[in-house]
Design an enzyme around this catalytic site. Structure first.
Site, PDB file in Angstrom:
ATOM      1  N   LYS A 190       0.543  -0.890   0.214  1.00  0.00           N
ATOM      2  CA  LYS A 190      -0.194   0.207  -0.692  1.00  0.00           C
ATOM      3  C   LYS A 190       0.769   1.087   0.199  1.00  0.00           C
ATOM      4  O   LYS A 190       0.699   2.056   0.657  1.00  0.00           O
ATOM      5  CB  LYS A 190      -0.832  -0.112   1.712  1.00  0.00           C
ATOM      6  CG  LYS A 190      -1.772   1.161   1.295  1.00  0.00           C
ATOM      7  CD  LYS A 190      -2.992   0.845   0.034  1.00  0.00           C
ATOM      8  CE  LYS A 190      -4.012   2.084   0.044  1.00  0.00           C
ATOM      9  NZ  LYS A 190      -5.491   1.600  -0.652  1.00  0.00           N
ATOM     10  N   ASP A 246      -2.346 -12.415   5.510  1.00  0.00           N
ATOM     11  CA  ASP A 246      -3.452 -13.496   5.799  1.00  0.00           C
ATOM     12  C   ASP A 246      -4.755 -12.946   5.408  1.00  0.00           C
ATOM     13  O   ASP A 246      -5.524 -14.091   5.012  1.00  0.00           O
ATOM     14  CB  ASP A 246      -3.590 -12.463   7.167  1.00  0.00           C
ATOM     15  CG  ASP A 246      -4.637 -13.397   7.932  1.00  0.00           C
ATOM     16  OD1 ASP A 246      -5.104 -14.659   7.793  1.00  0.00           O
ATOM     17  OD2 ASP A 246      -5.405 -12.251   8.910  1.00  0.00           O
ATOM     18  N   ASP A 250      -6.885 -16.265   2.321  1.00  0.00           N
ATOM     19  CA  ASP A 250      -8.029 -16.403   2.367  1.00  0.00           C
ATOM     20  C   ASP A 250      -8.431 -16.207   1.382  1.00  0.00           C
ATOM     21  O   ASP A 250      -9.286 -16.800   1.288  1.00  0.00           O
ATOM     22  CB  ASP A 250      -9.175 -15.815   3.343  1.00  0.00           C
ATOM     23  CG  ASP A 250      -9.090 -16.635   4.860  1.00  0.00           C
ATOM     24  OD1 ASP A 250      -7.861 -17.770   4.956  1.00  0.00           O
ATOM     25  OD2 ASP A 250      -9.889 -16.683   5.774  1.00  0.00           O
TER      26      ASP A 250
HETATM   27  C1  IPM Z   1      -3.714 -17.786   9.604  1.00  0.00           C
HETATM   28  C2  IPM Z   1      -4.675 -17.007  11.054  1.00  0.00           C
HETATM   29  C3  IPM Z   1      -4.030 -16.401  11.635  1.00  0.00           C
HETATM   30  C4  IPM Z   1      -3.732 -15.191  11.438  1.00  0.00           C
HETATM   31  C5  IPM Z   1      -4.521 -16.066  13.094  1.00  0.00           C
HETATM   32  C6  IPM Z   1      -5.233 -17.898  13.641  1.00  0.00           C
HETATM   33  C7  IPM Z   1      -3.344 -15.889  13.871  1.00  0.00           C
HETATM   34  O1  IPM Z   1      -5.747 -16.414   9.916  1.00  0.00           O
HETATM   35  O2  IPM Z   1      -3.016 -18.063  10.161  1.00  0.00           O
HETATM   36  O3  IPM Z   1      -4.425 -17.357   8.533  1.00  0.00           O
HETATM   37  O4  IPM Z   1      -3.736 -14.462  11.423  1.00  0.00           O
HETATM   38  O5  IPM Z   1      -2.302 -15.142  11.003  1.00  0.00           O
HETATM   39 MG    MG Z   2      -6.245 -15.591   8.436  1.00  0.00          MG
END
Ligand code: IPM
Ligand code: MG
Length: 358
Positions: A190, A246, A250
Site C-alpha cells: 500500500k 493473511d 483467504d
Molecule cells: C492464519 C490465521 C492466523 C493469522 C490467526 C489464527 C492468528 O488467520 O494463519 O491465517 O492471522 O495469521
Molecule cells: Mg488467516
C-alpha cells in the site's frame, strides 16, 4: 536427515484432533515417523493457563518438523486484553521458531473447479503461491490501550523484507522449473499510503535485480484483492507482508471452492524445523461429528515431506491420492455442491489410504 523423523504434533482445538489423527494414518502409510503430541491453543489454556508453554515451544524447536491442526473456538473468544487467547500460541510459535516465510499454494483440484464461486473459464489455469511474511508487521509491533485509544504498530526492516523477497523469487524460479515459462512475482503493498510499504517496494525492487529471469510486478493491495478474482490465472507468486497476506490468502483460497483444501508451510532459517498446518480454522461448529474435511491437513503433511524432509516423491503420492479421491466423486460436507454423496472424515481417509496402497 538421519533416522526416523521426529514430528511434534499439535492437534489443537475444534476439528484439529480429528484431522490430525487422520493425517497420522496417512503418514504411517508412507513410512516411519516418531510423534510427540502436545497441547497448544485453547486446550493448553484450559490445562496450563497459557496457549503455548515454554516446554512445548522447546519441543517444537528441537523437532524435525511441527504438524498443527487448528486452534481457537468460541470458548476462548474474548475482547479482554488480559485474557489468554489460543491464537497467541500460534503467533508465539511463529516468532519463537523464527518462521518468517509462510507458503500457501492455491491450485484448484481439477475435480473441484465446479465448486469455485468463479465461472469455470475464469478459474481455469489458476495455480498460484502466496508467500506471506509471517513474523513482522502489525502482528508483532507495539500495541496497547490508553484510555479510549488503542494502537497497533506496523514496522518492517530492510532485512526482514529482503529475506522474504528472496523466498518469493526463489520459489518463482523453482515453480517455473524447466518449463520455459517466465516466472513472475507480484509484490503487494500500500505504497500510496504507508511508509512501510514504500520501504517494501524499494527493497523488493532491489532484490529483483538479483533475479533478472523473474518478472516483477507491484500491485496495491486493494487492486490485488480485485485482480485475484478477476484474473486469478495470471498470478504466479504473490508476495506480501503479514496482514495483507493473511487477508489475500483467504481470498485466494476461496478461489478453489473450499478453504478446506488449502495447506500451508511456515519456514524459517535453512535447516530449522518448519511448521505445517491447514489454512482453515478449527471449525468448532462441526467438531467431534466426524464430518471434517482432512484433505488440507493431508496436503500440509505433503508439504512437510517435501520442504521439511526432502521427500518430494512421498509428497507427490499424497497429492495424487487426494486428486484421485476427488476425481472419484468423494466429497466432505464442505465440498458437496448438491447431489453428490457426502462422506465423513473416516471414509475420506480410508479412500486416500486405499489410493496410497494401490
Ligand atoms: C492464519 C490465521 C492466523 C493469522 C490467526 C489464527 C492468528 O488467520 O494463519 O491465517 O492471522 O495469521
Ligand atoms: Mg488467516
Amino acid at each position: 536427515m538421519n533416522g526416523t523423523p521426529r514430528i511434534v504434533v499439535l492437534p489443537g482445538d475444534g476439528i484439529g484432533p480429528e484431522i490430525v489423527a487422520a493425517t497420522r494414518e496417512v503418514l504411517d502409510a508412507l513410512g516411519e515417523f516418531a510423534y510427540d503430541e502436545r497441547l497448544m491453543g485453547g486446550c493448553s489454556i484450559d490445562a496450563h493457563g497459557t496457549a503455548l508453554t515454554d516446554e512445548v515451544l522447546d519441543a517444537c524447536r528441537g523437532a524435525d518438523a511441527v504438524l498443527l491442526g487448528a486452534v481457537g473456538g468460541p470458548k476462548w473468544d474474548t475482547t479482554d486484553p488480559n485474557a489468554p487467547r489460543p491464537e497467541q500460541g500460534l503467533l508465539g510459535l511463529r516468532k519463537g521458531m523464527g518462521l518468517y516465510a509462510n507458503l500457501r499454494p492455491v491450485r484448484p483440484s481439477p475435480a473441484l473447479v465446479g465448486s469455485s464461486p468463479l465461472r469455470e473459464e475464469r478459474i481455469a489455469g489458476t495455480d498460484l503461491l502466496v508467500v506471506r511474511e509471517l513474523t513482522g508487521g502489525i502482528y508483532f509491533g507495539d500495541s496497547g490501550r490508553d484510555g479510549d485509544v488503542a494502537h497497533d504498530t506496523c514496522e518492517y526492516s530492510v532485512g526482514e523484507i529482503d529475506r522474504i523477497a528472496r523466498t518469493a523469487f526463489d520459489a518463482a524460479r523453482r515453480r517455473a522449473g524447466g518449463s520455459g515459462r517466465k516466472p513472475k512475482v507480484t509484490s503487494v503493498d500500500k505504497a500510496n499510503v504507508l511508509e512501510t510499504s514504500r520501504l517494501w517496494r524499494e527493497v523488493v525492487g532491489r532484490v529483483a535485480g538479483d533475479y533478472a529471469d523473474v518478472e516483477l510486478e507491484h500491485l496495491l493491495v486493494d487492486n490485488a484483492a480485485m485482480q485475484l478474482v478477476s484474473r486469478p490465472a495470471d498470478f504466479d507468486v504473490v508476495l506480501s507482508e503479514n496482514l495483507f497476506g493473511d487477508i489475500l490468502s483467504d481470498e485466494a483460497a476461496m478461489l478453489t471452492g473450499s478453504l478446506g483444501m488449502l495447506p500451508s508451510a511456515s519456514l524459517g532459517a535453512e535447516g530449522a524445523p518448519g511448521l505445517f498446518e491447514p489454512v482453515h480454522g478449527s471449525a468448532p461448529d462441526i467438531a467431534g461429528q466426524g464430518v471434517a474435511n482432512p484433505l488440507a491437513t493431508f496436503l500440509s503433511a505433503a508439504m512437510m515431506l517435501r520442504h521439511g524432509f526432502g521427500r518430494g516423491e512421498d509428497a507427490a503420492r499424497i497429492e495424487t491420492a487426494v486428486d484421485a479421491v476427488l476425481e472419484q466423486g468423494l466429497r466432505t460436507a464442505d465440498l458437496a455442491s448438491g447431489d453428490e454423496d457426502q462422506v465423513g472424515t473416516a471414509e475420506m481417509t480410508a479412500a486416500v489410504l486405499a489410493e496410497l496402497d494401490g
